[in-house]
Design an enzyme around this catalytic site. Structure first.
Site, short mmCIF file in Angstrom:
data_model
loop_
_atom_site.label_atom_id
_atom_site.label_comp_id
_atom_site.label_asym_id
_atom_site.label_seq_id
_atom_site.Cartn_x
_atom_site.Cartn_y
_atom_site.Cartn_z
N LYS A 35 35.64 43.46 37.29
CA LYS A 35 35.96 44.61 38.15
C LYS A 35 37.28 45.25 37.68
CE LYS A 35 38.28 41.53 41.42
NZ LYS A 35 38.07 40.69 42.61
N ARG A 137 38.55 38.94 55.96
CA ARG A 137 38.58 40.22 55.28
C ARG A 137 37.14 40.77 55.20
NH1 ARG A 137 40.62 40.28 49.10
NH2 ARG A 137 38.58 39.28 48.92
N TYR A 259 69.62 55.93 36.26
CA TYR A 259 69.64 56.65 37.55
C TYR A 259 70.28 55.78 38.62
CZ TYR A 259 66.33 60.13 35.76
OH TYR A 259 65.72 61.12 35.05
N MET A 307 60.73 57.06 34.24
CA MET A 307 59.31 57.38 34.03
C MET A 307 58.84 56.95 32.64
SD MET A 307 57.33 61.03 34.33
CE MET A 307 57.79 61.36 36.02
C1 LIG Z 1 38.10 39.30 42.15
C2 LIG Z 1 37.26 38.24 42.74
C3 LIG Z 1 37.15 36.98 42.10
C4 LIG Z 1 37.95 36.60 40.88
O1 LIG Z 1 39.18 36.07 41.30
P1 LIG Z 1 40.27 35.50 40.26
O2 LIG Z 1 41.36 35.02 41.13
O3 LIG Z 1 40.69 36.69 39.44
O4 LIG Z 1 39.60 34.46 39.46
C5 LIG Z 1 36.26 36.07 42.65
N1 LIG Z 1 35.55 36.35 43.77
C6 LIG Z 1 35.67 37.53 44.41
C7 LIG Z 1 34.87 37.77 45.64
C8 LIG Z 1 36.53 38.51 43.93
O5 LIG Z 1 36.64 39.67 44.58
#
Ligand SMILES: *Cc1c(COP(=O)(O)O)cnc(C)c1O
Length: 364
Positions: A35, A137, A259, A307
């Site tokens: 992802k 969640r 800055y 930046m």
């Molecule tokens: C992103 C995600 C993972 C992977 O988690 P890592 O800590 O990066 O290994 C696993 N399960 C779900 C549901 C996720 O959203």
């Protein structure tokens, strides 16, 4: 010549890490989580590299899955947030997707399509059912599990996996992880279905939670998944962010840099200006003292992040010149060390690198 700032993505390091983690996971099957553009490392390059080494790939939502298919990736794909609308299910129908489902309207949408003969012998409904074991969640309540399996019997098949996500498996103290694991397993184990609990941290540190499938992200990308230091992990850095020194100056004692004048030289100080800034994804809130690496030594941020530029105190380097390489994180300086200093996590540093930073691939 263009600006000497780039991120090197070492795909061989990803393959190495995946092998290490798969050996730990065995005999559990591995889902490679790609992802968010493979955590900022480039989803197509990463997916091509790991496809043969994983059972499935996982993305967050439909358009991320569509991108993989557009580039000819044929591995099964798990969509972690499930559909966001019934249209998502229809749009994804030909893509061989497995949907992680967490809420009732999603179940009803799949049921409706099933009744409308949307699915057939060559097009199966593949669902992972997500349960809330205490993260609060996403997911169905655990006490709904048997009702869901009864009420949606037609959706349950050989592809069904019961799944949950632990909130605190990355901590040294596993008492919360154990509570959530036990809550889930005591109910999920009553049914003869595959289970998936583990992410990177859980896979390494919590053997009982490996189950049928582990879902691996951050550790594959070479970062320590724990909130505490681990010396025993033979993971290799994947994401190597480098730039160069474009200016050097001596700043007299009492003079300030950058800055807001947030860094004041306590003695005559040599300041190196480096060609990377917050527009590249380097966090603006990184404070004085955040480490980087140059010519074999750590150097420390001196003055606010701009930046397009960073300024470092390089007074202690034996030799330093314009054009010298500065590594912001990577094989010389673990990304976790930088993340700790900045008050964030490796996931955020990798995923927030901006389009402006060119990617160079090794091992593709
Ligand atoms: C992103 C995600 C993972 C992977 O988690 P890592 O800590 O990066 O290994 C696993 N399960 C779900 C549901 C996720 O959203």
């Amino acid at each position: 010549m263009s600006r000497p700032t780039a991120v090197t993505i070492d795909l061989n390091a990803i393959a190495h890490n995946l092998q290490v983690l798969s050996d730990i996971a065995s005999p559990s099957k591995v889902v490679g989580v790609v992802k968010a553009d493979a955590y900022g490392n480039g989803v197509i390059e990463v997916a091509r590299k790991i496809a043969d080494g994983v059972s499935m790939l996982a993305v967050a939502f439909l358009s991320e899955a569509q991108e993989l298919r557009e580039y000819g990736i044929t591995k099964p794909i798990l969509v972690l947030q499930g559909p966001h609308s019934q249209q998502d299910i229809i749009d994804g129908a030909e893509l061989n997707l497995t949907w992680m489902v967490h809420t009732h309207w999603q179940l009803k949408a799949f049921e409706q399509l099933q009744q409308d003969n949307f699915y057939n012998a060559s097009k199966a409904c593949k669902l992972w059912l997500k349960f809330d074991s205490g993260m609060h969640r996403l997911g169905f309540a655990l006490n709904e599990l048997s009702d869901i399996l009864n009420n949606y019997e037609a959706l349950v098949n050989q592809h069904t996996v019961l799944t949950t996500h632990l909130a605190r498996a990355d901590e040294r103290d596993k008492s919360n992880a154990h509570e959530q694991f036990s809550a889930f397993i005591s109910i999920a184990n009553k049914h003869n279905l595959s289970l998936s609990i583990a992410n990177s941290a859980t896979n390494i540190d919590y053997p009982e939670a490996r189950q049928s499938y582990v879902r691996l992200g951050i550790a594959m990308y070479g970062a320590n998944p724990f909130e505490f230091k681990r010396q025993d992990l033979s993971l290799k850095a994947v994401n190597i962010l480098e730039s160069q020194i474009i200016a050097l100056r001596e700043v007299a004692s009492g003079e300030s840099v950058g800055y807001g004048g947030t860094f004041t030289a306590q003695t005559n100080t040599k300041i190196a200006t480096v060609a990377i800034g917050y527009a590249d994804g380097y966090p603006r809130h990184a404070a004085n003292g955040t480490p980087a690496w140059c010519n074999g030594k750590l150097i420390y941020l001196a003055g606010r992040v701009s930046m397009d530029m960073l300024t470092f105190d390089v007074s202690h380097l034996d030799e330093v010149n314009i054009g010298d390489t500065v590594q912001l994180w990577g094989d010389k300086l673990p990304i976790n060390k930088v993340a700790d200093a900045i008050g964030t996590i490796s996931y955020e540093l990798m995923t927030r690198l901006s389009k402006r930073v060119p990617r160079h691939y090794l091992g593709n």
